[in-house]
Design a protein around this motif. Structure first.
Motif: not given
Length: 93
Positions: A53-60, A64-75
């Motif tokens: 479960p901790e590994a699944a949470q880490a992947i999630t 989220e980190v990746i989405k926040r970083r590229i969100n200005p470029y992709i909707n």
């Protein structure tokens, strides 16, 4: 001139001290760096997401980190649509 860094490491990780030293040096160099230390986790623990479960949470969280970083470029709401394809093509130019 390093990009932002996010480190996920466990307390049972053989490279824990290396990870904390990297964070310290990166911060001193002005790099945007974050670390999350997971209790009782080991080297490459996120690879075990289907079973731990901790590994699944880490992947999630990593997603989220990746989405926040590229969100200005992709909707993300338009991914899979014609608009999303145009956005992806624009990024590849």
């Amino acid at each position: 001139n390093l990009p932002p860094i996010v480190i996920y490491v466990g307390t049972d990780e053989i490279l824990l001290s290396d990870s904390t030293r990297l964070v310290e040096k990166a911060k001193n160099a002005g790099v945007d760096v974050q670390i999350k230390i997971w209790p009782d986790m080991w080297h490459i623990f996120p690879f075990f997401a289907p079973f731990v479960p901790e590994a699944a949470q880490a992947i999630t969280e990593i997603g989220e980190v990746i989405k926040r970083r590229i969100n200005p470029y992709i909707n993300f709401h338009s991914v899979g649509t014609v608009e999303g394809q145009f956005q992806a093509e624009a990024l590849n130019k």
